[in-house]
Design a protein around this motif. Structure first.
Motif, PDB file in Angstrom:
ATOM      1  N   ILE A 274      -2.842 -23.460  -1.055  1.00 20.80           N
ATOM      2  CA  ILE A 274      -2.328 -22.228  -0.360  1.00 20.80           C
ATOM      3  C   ILE A 274      -1.798 -21.382  -1.737  1.00 20.80           C
ATOM      4  O   ILE A 274      -1.072 -21.936  -2.693  1.00 20.80           O
ATOM      5  CB  ILE A 274      -1.428 -22.195   0.466  1.00 20.80           C
ATOM      6  CG1 ILE A 274      -1.796 -23.255   1.522  1.00 20.80           C
ATOM      7  CG2 ILE A 274      -0.671 -20.765   0.907  1.00 20.80           C
ATOM      8  CD1 ILE A 274      -2.632 -22.564   2.497  1.00 20.80           C
ATOM      9  N   GLU A 275      -2.157 -20.144  -1.877  1.00 21.05           N
ATOM     10  CA  GLU A 275      -1.720 -19.368  -3.055  1.00 21.05           C
ATOM     11  C   GLU A 275      -1.021 -18.052  -2.629  1.00 21.05           C
ATOM     12  O   GLU A 275      -1.313 -17.481  -1.510  1.00 21.05           O
ATOM     13  CB  GLU A 275      -2.802 -18.778  -4.030  1.00 21.05           C
ATOM     14  CG  GLU A 275      -3.219 -20.057  -4.820  1.00 21.05           C
ATOM     15  CD  GLU A 275      -4.474 -19.551  -5.959  1.00 21.05           C
ATOM     16  OE1 GLU A 275      -4.802 -20.455  -6.650  1.00 21.05           O
ATOM     17  OE2 GLU A 275      -4.753 -18.376  -5.670  1.00 21.05           O
ATOM     18  N   GLY A 276       0.454 -17.683  -3.056  1.00 18.57           N
ATOM     19  CA  GLY A 276       0.979 -16.497  -2.698  1.00 18.57           C
ATOM     20  C   GLY A 276       1.869 -16.032  -3.647  1.00 18.57           C
ATOM     21  O   GLY A 276       2.227 -16.899  -4.615  1.00 18.57           O
ATOM     22  N   GLN A 277       2.794 -15.109  -3.525  1.00 16.13           N
ATOM     23  CA  GLN A 277       3.887 -14.365  -4.425  1.00 16.13           C
ATOM     24  C   GLN A 277       5.227 -14.835  -3.773  1.00 16.13           C
ATOM     25  O   GLN A 277       5.291 -14.122  -2.527  1.00 16.13           O
ATOM     26  CB  GLN A 277       3.506 -13.257  -4.677  1.00 16.13           C
ATOM     27  CG  GLN A 277       2.225 -12.883  -5.596  1.00 16.13           C
ATOM     28  CD  GLN A 277       2.135 -11.573  -6.335  1.00 16.13           C
ATOM     29  OE1 GLN A 277       2.821 -10.610  -5.978  1.00 16.13           O
ATOM     30  NE2 GLN A 277       0.954 -11.341  -6.686  1.00 16.13           N
ATOM     31  N   VAL A 278       5.937 -15.369  -4.480  1.00 15.25           N
ATOM     32  CA  VAL A 278       7.270 -15.480  -4.117  1.00 15.25           C
ATOM     33  C   VAL A 278       8.176 -14.668  -5.157  1.00 15.25           C
ATOM     34  O   VAL A 278       8.292 -15.028  -6.300  1.00 15.25           O
ATOM     35  CB  VAL A 278       7.817 -16.900  -3.819  1.00 15.25           C
ATOM     36  CG1 VAL A 278       9.393 -16.897  -3.426  1.00 15.25           C
ATOM     37  CG2 VAL A 278       6.982 -17.473  -2.850  1.00 15.25           C
ATOM     38  N   ASP A 279       8.814 -13.638  -4.461  1.00 15.06           N
ATOM     39  CA  ASP A 279       9.669 -12.910  -5.627  1.00 15.06           C
ATOM     40  C   ASP A 279       8.828 -12.222  -6.688  1.00 15.06           C
ATOM     41  O   ASP A 279       9.194 -12.370  -8.086  1.00 15.06           O
ATOM     42  CB  ASP A 279      10.991 -13.808  -6.235  1.00 15.06           C
ATOM     43  CG  ASP A 279      11.902 -14.001  -5.098  1.00 15.06           C
ATOM     44  OD1 ASP A 279      12.045 -13.118  -4.244  1.00 15.06           O
ATOM     45  OD2 ASP A 279      12.675 -15.116  -5.433  1.00 15.06           O
TER      46      ASP A 279
END
Length: 593
Positions: free
Chosen positions: A160-165
């Protein structure tokens, strides 16, 4: 002031330290038959090795639970590998949610409820997902197991890839697949999901709601989209209307018929799968002349003029073409007989020329009742005269009143339950028996509705096996009354149970599958495993089927237990094959001695 600043800095540092220890999300493996609701908060990581045969699919569901806001998430399978090599072709999708506005009645003892009325169903394969704090989002993973895959244990990794802050992060979850030395070859269960794929209105949902011209290049492209979805999910019977596709001419009572558009659709579906369609299901020739119990009238072509415009029309998308209008008239009308006396022999000759006559079935009219059975029987007799050997095939709501008029019976599930002795007698006579579900039955009967446990959709084909019913039919592959991803899934102002009208969802120039369609496909493979077991040990097959299906409307719907029973079938088949191979080896050794 200095003291306050120090206190604030200390609190900030503590929160930052806690935040660093607290991951942005958690990943949980849950059973693929578990319908995960958005308002659920408690999960246990159920690490369970997926048990599969060669020739089917391994299906995995992983739930993401977020502690932070995450943007632009995507999911993919990095690898599935074991000592014997890699398994290619794994696919992922986000499980979407649709609203079931209508409450299911009468209530089933196994019915699922959620305060939001939103149920998991579509599998969205081409979107990025955003999650809010404390959000829940399932990921669906499908791993195709080729027939030549080496048996053994394989380890997969979901990423799973994503953006946090605004910072890119990635997370992973390992899973395991056990491939048993059992091979499912071509599936034998006959399956038909009726599709509105030839309707310009339906096709417009796949074209950004822009019109799709009949028989245009785009039309055939979108027919291909449907063909790939249907055939890949083991649909091997297609309802197609040669009478709607035919291009006819008329001159002083004489007709000519061009079937080339019918040919193109059949050939398109035949070419998509590993093998051609098992059956061609000729669409209905007759329609109700009025209310539900009114007699059936036959659809024919007549010159388009002021008189024929007064007649009742049909459901065909091209109601007027080449100067001819589609109308319905009684079988006793001379114009009806004149049309059928020319159309049916032309159809017969064409099917024979194409080599399709042996796999063609003909619908007369949908769901005949006791009251309109006489008109149904009269039309059936006429068709049998012109199409000898072609089975008459229809979904029915009654039984004895139609005796002698139908060759392939498709009663709704509660009708076959009520009249089981009648259908057992038909089986002894060599008649082919399917069953179907649609708006009904309800109560405790298995069906495909959104509010039912997913395991009951899969159990449909265990019912096929238990009662020797060789086919399954449902009317609603894609009868979207509005965008099913955003509107009420119960359709028609709540007249239909949620999920009844469709089991696929429209995208732009594509179709999305659903967790119900995946469960239905997996149930078709279950049927084949049970048939394999029956050939080796009928008593053992009865033991396994009776552990899940007790009666037409009584099942064990515990999905964890269901998986244990299914795994037991794979283990038993593997042991029997190993024993047989050992015996063969001993025999060969003795012969060599």
């Amino acid at each position: 002031m200095r003291k306050l600043i120090l206190i604030f800095c200390g609190v900030f540092c503590c929160l930052t330290a806690l935040h660093a220890k607290d991951p942005a999300l958690y990943l949980y493996q849950v059973d693929a038959l578990d319908k995960v609701f958005k308002d659920r908060r408690y999960f246990v990581d159920e690490i369970d090795t997926l048990a599969v045969a060669r020739g089917e699919y391994a299906t995995l569901q992983v739930v993401i639970k977020s502690n932070r806001e995450i943007k632009g998430m995507r999911a993919y399978v990095e690898s599935v590998a074991g000592g014997a090599g890699e398994i290619e072709g794994a696919q992922t999708g986000w499980v979407g949610y649709v609203r079931a506005g209508r409450k299911y009645q009468p209530t089933s003892k196994d019915l699922l409820r959620t305060p939001s009325d939103y149920f998991p169903d579509p599998i969205l394969t081409d979107v990025e997902m955003d999650m809010e704090v404390n959000d829940v989002q399932p990921v669906w993973v499908t791993v195709p197991i080729a027939r030549d895959t080496e048996p053994g244990l394989y380890k997969g990794r979901l990423v799973i890839e994503g953006q946090v802050d605004r910072k890119k992060q990635s997370w992973s979850k390992d899973f395991y697949v056990r491939v048993f030395p059992v091979t499912i070859e071509e599936t034998s269960l006959l399956v038909s999901n009726w599709s509105a794929h030839t309707s310009p209105v339906t096709l417009s949902y796949l074209n950004g709601m822009a019109p799709v011209e009949l028989y245009s290049d785009l039309y055939w492209e979108l027919i291909g989209v449907h063909a790939r979805m249907m055939v890949s999910h083991k649909q091997n019977v297609l309802r197609i209307f040669p009478s709607w596709h035919v291009l006819a001419t008329y001159d002083n009572g004489k007709y000519t018929f061009d079937f080339s558009r019918f040919d193109r659709e059949v050939e398109l579906f035949d070419a998509v799968g590993e093998t051609p369609l098992k059956r061609i299901e000729g669409g209905h020739l007759a329609w109700r002349s009025g209310a539900w119990d009114e007699p059936f009238h036959v659809e024919i072509l007549l010159p388009d003029n002021e008189e024929t415009r007064k007649y009742k029309g049909t459901a065909a998308p091209n109601k007027v073409e080449n100067g001819l209008r589609r109308v319905i008239l009684p079988i006793t009308d001379p114009r009806t007989k004149n049309y059928l006396d020319q159309y049916l022999p032309a159809l017969k000759a064409h099917l024979e020329e194409k080599g399709w006559y042996g796999r063609y079935m003909q619908h007369i009219a949908d769901e005949p009742t006791a009251r309109n059975a006489p008109s149904y029987g009269a039309i059936s007799e006429y068709v049998k005269k012109h199409l000898p050997g072609v089975p008459v095939f229809d979904a029915v709501l009654t039984s004895r009143e139609l005796a002698g008029t139908i060759d392939v019976w498709v009663p709704v599930l509660d009708v076959i339950h009520r009249d089981w002795k009648f259908y057992q007698d038909l089986k002894k006579q060599g008649k082919e028996i399917w069953f179907y579900t649609c708006v009904g039955p309800r109560g405790n009967y298995a069906n495909r509705f959104l509010e039912q446990p997913l395991v009951q959709t899969r159990i449909l084909h265990w019912i096929n096996y238990k009662y020797g019913l060789v086919g399954y039919l449902h009317w609603g592959l894609n009868f979207w009354g509005s965008d099913p991803l955003t509107s009420d899934a119960s359709r028609d102002r709540g007249k239909l149970p949620a999920g009844d009208a469709n089991i696929t969802y429209p995208g732009y120039r594509k179709l999305y599958s659903s967790i119900r369609l995946e469960a239905m496909r997996d149930g078709i493979y279950d049927y084949e495993l049970l048939k394999m077991l029956e050939r080796k040990n009928p008593a053992k097959a009865r033991e396994y089927i009776n552990a899940i299906v007790m009666n037409f409307d009584n099942y064990d719907s515990n999905f964890s237990y269901f998986k244990r029973v299914r795994r037991g079938i794979l283990i038993y088949l593997s042991q029997m094959d190993a024993t047989l191979n050992a015996v063969r080896g001993m025999d060969a050794h003795s012969m060599n001695d």
